[in-house]
Design a protein around this motif. Structure first.
Motif, PDB file in Angstrom:
ATOM      1  N   ALA A  13       2.836  -1.788  18.312  1.00  0.00           N
ATOM      2  CA  ALA A  13       1.863  -0.817  18.239  1.00  0.00           C
ATOM      3  C   ALA A  13       1.453  -0.826  16.728  1.00  0.00           C
ATOM      4  O   ALA A  13       0.704  -0.268  16.611  1.00  0.00           O
ATOM      5  N   LEU A  14       1.918  -1.700  15.941  1.00  0.00           N
ATOM      6  CA  LEU A  14       1.313  -1.875  14.943  1.00  0.00           C
ATOM      7  C   LEU A  14       0.210  -2.999  14.692  1.00  0.00           C
ATOM      8  O   LEU A  14      -0.032  -4.009  15.394  1.00  0.00           O
ATOM      9  N   SER A  15      -0.741  -2.573  13.900  1.00  0.00           N
ATOM     10  CA  SER A  15      -1.906  -3.551  13.840  1.00  0.00           C
ATOM     11  C   SER A  15      -1.799  -4.689  12.728  1.00  0.00           C
ATOM     12  O   SER A  15      -0.639  -4.707  12.102  1.00  0.00           O
ATOM     13  N   HIS A  16      -2.523  -5.681  12.838  1.00  0.00           N
ATOM     14  CA  HIS A  16      -2.417  -7.083  11.990  1.00  0.00           C
ATOM     15  C   HIS A  16      -2.086  -6.321  10.645  1.00  0.00           C
ATOM     16  O   HIS A  16      -1.389  -6.868   9.826  1.00  0.00           O
ATOM     17  N   ARG A  17      -2.898  -5.501   9.955  1.00  0.00           N
ATOM     18  CA  ARG A  17      -2.731  -5.137   8.550  1.00  0.00           C
ATOM     19  C   ARG A  17      -1.637  -4.242   8.380  1.00  0.00           C
ATOM     20  O   ARG A  17      -1.110  -4.332   7.218  1.00  0.00           O
ATOM     21  N   GLU A  18      -1.194  -3.564   9.652  1.00  0.00           N
ATOM     22  CA  GLU A  18       0.082  -2.923   9.309  1.00  0.00           C
ATOM     23  C   GLU A  18       1.405  -4.049   9.014  1.00  0.00           C
ATOM     24  O   GLU A  18       2.231  -3.461   8.420  1.00  0.00           O
ATOM     25  N   LYS A  19       1.327  -5.036   9.797  1.00  0.00           N
ATOM     26  CA  LYS A  19       2.508  -5.636   9.812  1.00  0.00           C
ATOM     27  C   LYS A  19       2.042  -6.430   8.386  1.00  0.00           C
ATOM     28  O   LYS A  19       3.451  -6.883   7.694  1.00  0.00           O
ATOM     29  N   GLU A  20       1.142  -6.849   7.830  1.00  0.00           N
ATOM     30  CA  GLU A  20       0.933  -7.247   6.673  1.00  0.00           C
ATOM     31  C   GLU A  20       1.623  -6.416   5.605  1.00  0.00           C
ATOM     32  O   GLU A  20       2.426  -6.797   4.610  1.00  0.00           O
ATOM     33  N   VAL A  21       1.096  -5.204   5.640  1.00  0.00           N
ATOM     34  CA  VAL A  21       1.904  -4.035   4.789  1.00  0.00           C
ATOM     35  C   VAL A  21       3.429  -4.115   4.692  1.00  0.00           C
ATOM     36  O   VAL A  21       4.027  -4.021   3.939  1.00  0.00           O
ATOM     37  N   LEU A  22       3.834  -4.140   5.959  1.00  0.00           N
ATOM     38  CA  LEU A  22       5.211  -3.891   6.094  1.00  0.00           C
ATOM     39  C   LEU A  22       5.923  -4.945   5.762  1.00  0.00           C
ATOM     40  O   LEU A  22       6.959  -5.032   4.830  1.00  0.00           O
ATOM     41  N   GLN A  23       5.338  -6.323   5.933  1.00  0.00           N
ATOM     42  CA  GLN A  23       6.115  -7.579   5.383  1.00  0.00           C
ATOM     43  C   GLN A  23       6.146  -7.418   3.797  1.00  0.00           C
ATOM     44  O   GLN A  23       7.198  -7.986   3.167  1.00  0.00           O
ATOM     45  N   LEU A  24       5.053  -7.034   3.108  1.00  0.00           N
ATOM     46  CA  LEU A  24       5.047  -7.134   1.642  1.00  0.00           C
ATOM     47  C   LEU A  24       6.041  -5.930   1.089  1.00  0.00           C
ATOM     48  O   LEU A  24       6.680  -6.079   0.182  1.00  0.00           O
ATOM     49  N   ILE A  25       6.050  -4.896   1.937  1.00  0.00           N
ATOM     50  CA  ILE A  25       7.183  -3.667   1.476  1.00  0.00           C
ATOM     51  C   ILE A  25       8.355  -4.315   1.488  1.00  0.00           C
ATOM     52  O   ILE A  25       9.230  -4.124   0.563  1.00  0.00           O
ATOM     53  N   ALA A  26       8.633  -5.126   2.596  1.00  0.00           N
ATOM     54  CA  ALA A  26      10.061  -5.571   2.848  1.00  0.00           C
ATOM     55  C   ALA A  26      10.161  -6.606   1.677  1.00  0.00           C
ATOM     56  O   ALA A  26      11.461  -7.084   1.295  1.00  0.00           O
ATOM     57  N   GLU A  27       9.267  -7.234   1.326  1.00  0.00           N
ATOM     58  CA  GLU A  27       9.579  -8.315   0.241  1.00  0.00           C
ATOM     59  C   GLU A  27       9.629  -7.846  -1.115  1.00  0.00           C
ATOM     60  O   GLU A  27       9.621  -8.375  -2.296  1.00  0.00           O
ATOM     61  N   GLY A  28       9.851  -6.335  -1.213  1.00  0.00           N
ATOM     62  CA  GLY A  28       9.930  -5.720  -2.629  1.00  0.00           C
ATOM     63  C   GLY A  28       8.607  -5.274  -3.364  1.00  0.00           C
ATOM     64  O   GLY A  28       8.790  -5.043  -4.463  1.00  0.00           O
ATOM     65  N   LYS A  29       7.462  -5.702  -2.613  1.00  0.00           N
ATOM     66  CA  LYS A  29       6.316  -5.296  -3.640  1.00  0.00           C
ATOM     67  C   LYS A  29       6.041  -3.746  -3.717  1.00  0.00           C
ATOM     68  O   LYS A  29       6.188  -3.097  -2.666  1.00  0.00           O
TER      69      LYS A  29
END
Length: 223
Positions: free
Chosen positions: A159-175
């Motif tokens: 259900a997540l868009s490509h951009r949302e997956k990008e944002v999710l990954q960066l959030i998880a990396e502590g950005k």
């Protein structure tokens, strides 16, 4: 005598020692040469677009942009490139998603070097190559051998868009939001909107929960 045309290879892995070892071994092959190396998924895309390699050896779990997303995007711009996925784990979800993204092969990092060379030669000929130890993963995936929990997880992630997956990954990396905005060339407000939509879609309510979800999904490395 006409010289042999070598397979031009781009290595993408966030561990320097692994890249050093693979580069040294691959360059000993008469028909192969490593032309560039990347330590993030985003750099892998940039270098591939710049150098147009024949084969991209891609770690599935990469910083900034994971191997699945990077492969999916790259295949749209360079459909002829062959992607060989590497992973520490025989997780059938990772295997299936990499193949759906356009990878031509999937190897476990525990494989012998000779298998890697064989896989590269195989996919450059247009064939598919899978480590024997993970073939079962593919069979289970394609016959629909998914439990209710896995199916629910797959549906929520899709259900997540490509951009949302990008944002999710960066959030998880502590950005921080500001850093995410700078990396993706968007506004902080847009980052916050994506974060809100992500939480709503996958029904999570904190950064800690998002981080755990991202790690479990293979979007970001544990370390």
């Amino acid at each position: 005598m006409k010289s042999m045309k070598k397979v031009r290879i781009l290595l993408a892995d966030d561990h320097q020692i692994l890249r050093d070892g693979l580069r040294t071994l691959l360059n000993t092959q008469e028909d192969m040469e490593v032309i560039a190396e990347a330590d993030t998924g985003r750099k892998a895309i940039d270098l591939a677009l710049c150098h147009c390699p024949d084969v991209l050896v891609m770690d599935v779990v990469m910083p900034e942009l994971n191997g699945i997303e990077a492969t999916s995007r790259l295949k749209k711009d360079l459909p002829e490139i062959k992607v060989l996925a590497l992973s520490m784990h025989a997780d059938r979800r990772f295997v299936a998603e990499m193949l759906k993204a356009g990878a031509s092969g999937f190897l476990l990092k525990e494989c012998a070097f000779q298998e890697l060379a064989e896989a590269i030669r195989s996919i450059i000929k247009g064939k598919m190559y899978l480590s024997p130890s993970i073939s079962k993963c593919v069979i289970e995936e394609y016959v629909g051998f998914l439990s209710g929990d896995e199916k629910e997880h797959t549906d929520s992630e899709s259900a997540l868009s490509h951009r949302e997956k990008e944002v999710l990954q960066l959030i998880a990396e502590g950005k921080a939001n500001r850093d995410i905005a700078k990396t993706l060339h968007i506004s902080v407000k847009t980052v916050e909107t994506h974060k809100y939509n992500i939480m709503r879609k996958i029904n999570l309510h904190s950064v800690a929960e998002l981080t755990k979800y991202a790690i479990k999904s293979g979007l970001t490395p544990i370390d």
